[in-house]
Design a protein around this motif. Structure first.
Motif, PDB file in Angstrom:
ATOM      1  N   THR A  59      67.470 -15.376 -79.215  1.00 54.86           N
ATOM      2  CA  THR A  59      67.556 -16.885 -79.297  1.00 54.86           C
ATOM      3  C   THR A  59      68.119 -17.733 -78.135  1.00 54.86           C
ATOM      4  O   THR A  59      69.037 -17.358 -77.598  1.00 54.86           O
ATOM      5  N   LEU A  60      67.309 -18.753 -77.755  1.00 57.42           N
ATOM      6  CA  LEU A  60      67.755 -19.605 -76.602  1.00 57.42           C
ATOM      7  C   LEU A  60      67.880 -20.918 -77.428  1.00 57.42           C
ATOM      8  O   LEU A  60      67.301 -21.605 -77.983  1.00 57.42           O
ATOM      9  N   ASN A  61      69.268 -21.426 -77.140  1.00 56.42           N
ATOM     10  CA  ASN A  61      69.770 -22.719 -77.861  1.00 56.42           C
ATOM     11  C   ASN A  61      69.744 -23.839 -76.597  1.00 56.42           C
ATOM     12  O   ASN A  61      70.687 -23.859 -75.775  1.00 56.42           O
ATOM     13  N   LEU A  62      68.471 -24.440 -76.424  1.00 56.60           N
ATOM     14  CA  LEU A  62      68.311 -25.476 -75.467  1.00 56.60           C
ATOM     15  C   LEU A  62      68.631 -26.805 -76.043  1.00 56.60           C
ATOM     16  O   LEU A  62      68.821 -27.086 -77.029  1.00 56.60           O
ATOM     17  N   GLN A  63      68.547 -27.632 -75.017  1.00 56.53           N
ATOM     18  CA  GLN A  63      69.250 -29.086 -75.245  1.00 56.53           C
ATOM     19  C   GLN A  63      68.246 -29.844 -76.501  1.00 56.53           C
ATOM     20  O   GLN A  63      68.867 -30.470 -77.292  1.00 56.53           O
ATOM     21  N   ALA A  64      67.049 -29.687 -76.177  1.00 55.67           N
ATOM     22  CA  ALA A  64      66.288 -30.064 -77.403  1.00 55.67           C
ATOM     23  C   ALA A  64      65.672 -29.510 -78.443  1.00 55.67           C
ATOM     24  O   ALA A  64      65.216 -30.226 -79.369  1.00 55.67           O
ATOM     25  N   SER A  65      65.826 -28.049 -78.211  1.00 62.07           N
ATOM     26  CA  SER A  65      65.226 -27.225 -79.180  1.00 62.07           C
ATOM     27  C   SER A  65      65.900 -26.029 -79.365  1.00 62.07           C
ATOM     28  O   SER A  65      66.590 -25.647 -78.297  1.00 62.07           O
ATOM     29  N   THR A  66      65.487 -25.065 -80.175  1.00 69.69           N
ATOM     30  CA  THR A  66      65.981 -23.578 -80.246  1.00 69.69           C
ATOM     31  C   THR A  66      64.744 -22.856 -80.025  1.00 69.69           C
ATOM     32  O   THR A  66      63.805 -23.208 -80.801  1.00 69.69           O
ATOM     33  N   VAL A  67      64.488 -22.029 -79.369  1.00 73.00           N
ATOM     34  CA  VAL A  67      63.689 -21.028 -79.190  1.00 73.00           C
ATOM     35  C   VAL A  67      64.182 -19.357 -79.443  1.00 73.00           C
ATOM     36  O   VAL A  67      65.080 -19.045 -79.056  1.00 73.00           O
ATOM     37  N   LYS A  68      63.348 -18.790 -80.418  1.00 78.00           N
ATOM     38  CA  LYS A  68      63.518 -17.501 -80.724  1.00 78.00           C
ATOM     39  C   LYS A  68      62.362 -16.610 -80.206  1.00 78.00           C
ATOM     40  O   LYS A  68      61.386 -16.818 -80.725  1.00 78.00           O
ATOM     41  N   PHE A  69      62.696 -15.784 -79.383  1.00 73.79           N
ATOM     42  CA  PHE A  69      61.734 -14.745 -78.940  1.00 73.79           C
ATOM     43  C   PHE A  69      61.730 -13.452 -79.732  1.00 73.79           C
ATOM     44  O   PHE A  69      62.623 -12.984 -80.088  1.00 73.79           O
ATOM     45  N   GLU A  70      60.506 -13.317 -80.379  1.00 73.38           N
ATOM     46  CA  GLU A  70      60.360 -11.705 -80.759  1.00 73.38           C
ATOM     47  C   GLU A  70      59.744 -10.950 -79.485  1.00 73.38           C
ATOM     48  O   GLU A  70      58.582 -11.302 -79.443  1.00 73.38           O
ATOM     49  N   ILE A  71      60.486 -10.168 -79.272  1.00 73.04           N
ATOM     50  CA  ILE A  71      60.077  -9.406 -77.858  1.00 73.04           C
ATOM     51  C   ILE A  71      59.572  -7.928 -78.235  1.00 73.04           C
ATOM     52  O   ILE A  71      60.016  -7.291 -79.029  1.00 73.04           O
ATOM     53  N   TRP A  72      58.174  -7.574 -77.839  1.00 69.28           N
ATOM     54  CA  TRP A  72      57.456  -6.601 -78.329  1.00 69.28           C
ATOM     55  C   TRP A  72      57.319  -5.773 -76.756  1.00 69.28           C
ATOM     56  O   TRP A  72      56.507  -6.285 -75.953  1.00 69.28           O
ATOM     57  N   ASP A  73      57.969  -4.652 -76.873  1.00 70.58           N
ATOM     58  CA  ASP A  73      57.996  -3.759 -75.681  1.00 70.58           C
ATOM     59  C   ASP A  73      56.885  -2.462 -75.802  1.00 70.58           C
ATOM     60  O   ASP A  73      57.118  -1.500 -76.613  1.00 70.58           O
ATOM     61  N   THR A  74      55.952  -2.647 -75.023  1.00 71.41           N
ATOM     62  CA  THR A  74      54.615  -1.660 -75.552  1.00 71.41           C
ATOM     63  C   THR A  74      54.837  -0.445 -74.608  1.00 71.41           C
ATOM     64  O   THR A  74      55.398  -0.555 -73.360  1.00 71.41           O
ATOM     65  N   ALA A  75      54.185   0.770 -74.701  1.00 71.29           N
ATOM     66  CA  ALA A  75      54.122   1.818 -74.197  1.00 71.29           C
ATOM     67  C   ALA A  75      53.118   1.607 -73.049  1.00 71.29           C
ATOM     68  O   ALA A  75      52.133   1.086 -73.335  1.00 71.29           O
ATOM     69  N   GLY A  76      53.538   2.187 -72.036  1.00 70.50           N
ATOM     70  CA  GLY A  76      52.703   2.231 -70.703  1.00 70.50           C
ATOM     71  C   GLY A  76      51.813   3.335 -70.500  1.00 70.50           C
ATOM     72  O   GLY A  76      50.856   3.183 -69.693  1.00 70.50           O
ATOM     73  N   GLN A  77      52.142   4.209 -71.343  1.00 69.10           N
ATOM     74  CA  GLN A  77      51.221   5.531 -71.206  1.00 69.10           C
ATOM     75  C   GLN A  77      49.694   5.404 -71.339  1.00 69.10           C
ATOM     76  O   GLN A  77      49.507   4.482 -72.235  1.00 69.10           O
ATOM     77  N   GLU A  78      48.829   6.075 -70.653  1.00 72.09           N
ATOM     78  CA  GLU A  78      47.419   5.963 -70.917  1.00 72.09           C
ATOM     79  C   GLU A  78      47.087   6.256 -72.439  1.00 72.09           C
ATOM     80  O   GLU A  78      46.168   5.336 -72.979  1.00 72.09           O
ATOM     81  N   LYS A  79      47.745   7.107 -72.892  1.00 74.55           N
ATOM     82  CA  LYS A  79      47.147   7.435 -74.276  1.00 74.55           C
ATOM     83  C   LYS A  79      47.354   6.413 -75.429  1.00 74.55           C
ATOM     84  O   LYS A  79      46.858   6.496 -76.400  1.00 74.55           O
ATOM     85  N   TYR A  80      48.369   5.409 -75.163  1.00 74.96           N
ATOM     86  CA  TYR A  80      48.595   4.486 -76.101  1.00 74.96           C
ATOM     87  C   TYR A  80      47.906   2.914 -75.805  1.00 74.96           C
ATOM     88  O   TYR A  80      47.851   2.215 -76.575  1.00 74.96           O
ATOM     89  N   HIS A  81      47.011   3.136 -74.657  1.00 71.99           N
ATOM     90  CA  HIS A  81      46.467   1.752 -74.050  1.00 71.99           C
ATOM     91  C   HIS A  81      45.632   1.349 -75.109  1.00 71.99           C
ATOM     92  O   HIS A  81      45.423   0.094 -75.503  1.00 71.99           O
TER      93      HIS A  81
END
Length: 213
Positions: A59-81
């Motif tokens: 969560t980023l608490n900025l001056q004018a707004s709050t931003v919540k990031f939902e971060i998805w880290d994906t697999a890089g292996q070819e079999k998951y592409h």
């Protein structure tokens, strides 16, 4: 197709809160998991290849707004592409990560961009090209100019980072937040559907696009 940001208000009742889905894509071992972990935990750890997908929030608490990031880290292996599109569906922003010490991983980032172009309309999401592992600058195979030129040609944000040394990791996520909020402002200030003229996001994107070295 990107989903609309989930908006609410902060506890103070004055500052809007936006929830954005951010997905990390790239070849295996470029440091996607380390980038996410550094950003969320402010720490570094060597990670084994991701299986499927990992999930973080910040969560980023900025001056004018709050931003919540939902971060998805994906697999890089070819079999998951073939299944990664299930994870980046509905994303608001994507980090295309490559390793500056491995030229093949930049080619991988370009292939991921092609996949995104099939899924999303032009300018529908914010895309940042991230050259990671600046701590390996002595072993560099991809010049800053190469990454910068590819980003400029395709209208992407661009930054070089190091999850290990914490070089510009916060900066790239802040740049994404600022671009997403800029688009929120443009949408809210656009004329209503009745007789409105279309806002050209390509012009907006070109106006705000720049490279951080």
């Amino acid at each position: 197709m990107a989903q609309n940001a989930r908006a609410g208000t902060s506890l103070e009742g004055m500052r809007p809160t936006y929830v954005y889905k951010v997905v990390l894509l790239g070849s295996t071992s470029v440091g996607k998991s380390s980038l996410a972990y550094r950003y969320v935990k402010n720490d570094f750890k060597e990670s084994l290849p991701t299986v499927g997908c990992s999930f973080f929030t910040q969560t980023l608490n900025l001056q004018a707004s709050t931003v919540k990031f939902e971060i998805w880290d994906t697999a890089g292996q070819e079999k998951y592409h073939s299944v990664c599109h299930l994870y980046y569906r509905g994303a608001h922003a994507v980090l295309l990560v490559y390793d500056i010490a491995d030229k093949e991983t930049l080619k991988g980032a370009k292939l991921w961009l092609r996949d995104l172009e099939k899924e999303f309309l032009p300018n529908e999401i914010v895309i940042a090209l991230v050259g990671n592992k600046m701590d390996l600058a002595a072993e560099r195979e991809v010049t800053t100019e190469e990454g910068e030129e590819f980003a400029r040609t395709n209208g992407l944000l661009f930054m070089e980072t190091s999850a290990k040394s914490n070089h510009r990791v916060n900066d790239v996520f802040m740049a994404i937040a600022q671009e997403l909020l800029q688009r929120e402002m443009e949408k809210s200030s656009a004329p209503s559907q009745l007789g409105r003229s279309t806002v050209d996001l390509r012009e907006s994107r070109a106006r705000t696009r720049c490279c951080w070295l």
